[in-house]
Design a protein around this motif. Structure first.
Motif, PDB file in Angstrom:
ATOM      1  N   LEU A  20       0.825  -1.201   0.000  1.00 35.59           N
ATOM      2  CA  LEU A  20       0.000   0.000   0.000  1.00 35.59           C
ATOM      3  C   LEU A  20       0.867   1.262   0.000  1.00 35.59           C
ATOM      4  CD1 LEU A  20      -2.863  -0.960   2.509  1.00 35.59           C
ATOM      5  CD2 LEU A  20      -2.955  -0.946   0.004  1.00 35.59           C
ATOM      6  N   ARG A  21       1.944   1.233   0.768  1.00 37.56           N
ATOM      7  CA  ARG A  21       2.809   2.414   0.825  1.00 37.56           C
ATOM      8  C   ARG A  21       3.516   2.652  -0.506  1.00 37.56           C
ATOM      9  NH1 ARG A  21       5.193   1.179   6.924  1.00 37.56           N
ATOM     10  NH2 ARG A  21       3.311   1.828   8.036  1.00 37.56           N
ATOM     11  N   MET A  22       3.891   1.589  -1.196  1.00 34.26           N
ATOM     12  CA  MET A  22       4.511   1.740  -2.507  1.00 34.26           C
ATOM     13  C   MET A  22       3.514   2.298  -3.521  1.00 34.26           C
ATOM     14  SD  MET A  22       6.967  -1.637  -2.806  1.00 34.26           S
ATOM     15  CE  MET A  22       7.577  -1.119  -4.414  1.00 34.26           C
TER      16      MET A  22
ATOM     17  N   GLU B 296      -8.568   8.855   6.899  1.00 34.82           N
ATOM     18  CA  GLU B 296      -8.325   8.463   5.511  1.00 34.82           C
ATOM     19  C   GLU B 296      -7.174   7.462   5.426  1.00 34.82           C
ATOM     20  OE1 GLU B 296     -10.341   9.395   3.096  1.00 34.82           O
ATOM     21  OE2 GLU B 296     -11.491  10.666   4.467  1.00 34.82           O
ATOM     22  N   ASP B 297      -7.118   6.556   6.400  1.00 37.78           N
ATOM     23  CA  ASP B 297      -6.003   5.615   6.476  1.00 37.78           C
ATOM     24  C   ASP B 297      -6.507   4.173   6.424  1.00 37.78           C
ATOM     25  OD1 ASP B 297      -3.733   7.395   6.881  1.00 37.78           O
ATOM     26  OD2 ASP B 297      -4.682   7.894   8.785  1.00 37.78           O
TER      27      ASP B 297
ATOM     28  N   SER C 181       0.209 -11.702  -7.357  1.00 37.62           N
ATOM     29  CA  SER C 181      -0.637 -12.428  -6.417  1.00 37.62           C
ATOM     30  C   SER C 181      -1.082 -11.509  -5.284  1.00 37.62           C
ATOM     31  CB  SER C 181       0.116 -13.639  -5.853  1.00 37.62           C
ATOM     32  OG  SER C 181      -0.622 -14.269  -4.826  1.00 37.62           O
ATOM     33  N   LEU C 182      -0.149 -10.729  -4.729  1.00 36.56           N
ATOM     34  CA  LEU C 182      -0.490  -9.804  -3.645  1.00 36.56           C
ATOM     35  C   LEU C 182      -1.457  -8.731  -4.145  1.00 36.56           C
ATOM     36  CD1 LEU C 182      -0.107  -8.861  -0.752  1.00 36.56           C
ATOM     37  CD2 LEU C 182       1.958  -7.652  -1.481  1.00 36.56           C
ATOM     38  N   GLU C 183      -1.257  -8.231  -5.360  1.00 39.75           N
ATOM     39  CA  GLU C 183      -2.150  -7.218  -5.919  1.00 39.75           C
ATOM     40  C   GLU C 183      -3.576  -7.745  -6.033  1.00 39.75           C
ATOM     41  OE1 GLU C 183      -0.354  -6.173  -9.595  1.00 39.75           O
ATOM     42  OE2 GLU C 183       0.945  -4.630  -8.717  1.00 39.75           O
ATOM     43  N   VAL C 184      -3.713  -9.002  -6.414  1.00 34.64           N
ATOM     44  CA  VAL C 184      -5.049  -9.606  -6.540  1.00 34.64           C
ATOM     45  C   VAL C 184      -5.737  -9.641  -5.178  1.00 34.64           C
ATOM     46  CG1 VAL C 184      -6.284 -11.757  -7.000  1.00 34.64           C
ATOM     47  CG2 VAL C 184      -4.548 -10.954  -8.602  1.00 34.64           C
ATOM     48  N   VAL C 185      -5.020 -10.092  -4.148  1.00 33.24           N
ATOM     49  CA  VAL C 185      -5.600 -10.167  -2.812  1.00 33.24           C
ATOM     50  C   VAL C 185      -5.998  -8.773  -2.324  1.00 33.24           C
ATOM     51  CG1 VAL C 185      -5.112 -10.708  -0.392  1.00 33.24           C
ATOM     52  CG2 VAL C 185      -4.440 -12.313  -2.189  1.00 33.24           C
TER      53      VAL C 185
END
Length: 291
Positions: free
Chosen positions: A26-28, A99-100, A255-259
């Protein structure tokens, strides 16, 4: 709008590792994310990032075991009952985050998810604070090595879903360990070939096929005295198909993006923007094509 994701599941499922990877992702993407540690027994190096909120600043399992002469299980229950009595502390700690995305890493004591009132009470308090909340439940992909253990995990996930009554996603973690992991107990035609599982084999676990249990033959455990129990479990899963799993391989960004996209969709993250459907990942990426 604030968002909270409860990271739940049994011990060893990879909750803290996923929490760190989730926050990093999320931070990236230039999104504000903070880890909230609710495990009073967590070690100091459990997270790559220092938790923004840490229950250990309120109470620790080590102190409870020392001062109350309790064992680890009773000590954990005491810690959470103490937190419930001091929810104003948690509300104050969370008050500065607007907003976090709050990633709440929970402990691995299974009764906290299946029948203890702690997590349902926590979820209600988060919603009362105006925080949109969902939960993910992780189980280790190595559960697929033993069908009885796997279905125990399925039933635990089902029980936790019913107990919490909030939007929910089940995740099969550590999928990077699956492709070369032969099954020790499966003796059906779905047994891995050349040390690799097939598409049909894996898909029967990601969308649990009750016939996996009814057809299992493993060291006499499916003997006559267990036949009626297994049949009742099969019927329960067939009648209430609540559990399916998203595969998670933390060595794969896709894979992480999908989750993450499924979690966003479940909570309707950024609902004032154009609605987005969750991304899909071809589950065949984790195993061989059927021959």
């Amino acid at each position: 709008m604030r968002y909270a994701v409860l990271i739940t599941g049994p011990a060893g499922a990879g909750k803290s590792t996923f929490s760190t990877a989730f926050a990093t992702h999320l931070r990236m993407a230039r999104r504000s994310a903070h880890i909230v540690n609710l495990d009073p027994a967590a070690t100091g190096d459990a997270f790559e990032y220092e938790p923004a909120v840490d229950i250990r600043e309120l109470i620790t399992l080590e102190d409870v075991m020392s001062e109350m002469s309790m064992g680890p299980n009773g000590g954990l229950i005491y810690c959470f009952e103490y937190l419930l009595q001091n929810m104003d502390w948690l509300e104050e700690e969370l008050g500065g985050y607007d907003e976090d995305y709050l990633i709440i890493d929970c402990p691995g004591q299974i009764e906290l998810y299946t029948h203890h009132p702690f997590l349902p009470t926590l979820a209600r308090n988060l919603q009362r604070m105006g925080i949109r909340t969902c939960a993910v439940y992780l189980i280790d992909s190595q559960f697929m090595e033993d069908r009885y253990k796997f279905f125990s995990g399925v039933l635990s996930a089902m029980s936790a879903m019913v107990n919490l009554e909030i939007p929910w996603i089940n995740i099969m973690s550590k999928m990077d360990l699956v492709s070369s992991a032969p099954s020790s107990s499966d003796t059906t035609s779905d047994e891995p070939r050349n040390g690799r599982r097939t598409r049909r084999d894996i898909s029967r676990y990601l969308d649990p096929d009750p016939l996996l249990l009814s057809s299992a033959r493993d060291g006499g455990r499916d003997s006559g005295r267990f036949h009626e129990l297994n049949r009742a479990l099969v019927q329960l899963i067939e009648d209430h198909p609540l559990v399916s799993f998203l595969p998670l391989d933390l060595t794969s960004t896709e894979s992480l993006e999908v989750v993450v996209s499924h979690i966003d969709f479940t909570m309707q993250y950024g609902e004032d923007e154009e609605p987005k459907e969750p991304n899909d990942l071809d589950r065949g990426d984790f195993f061989e094509e059927d021959e």
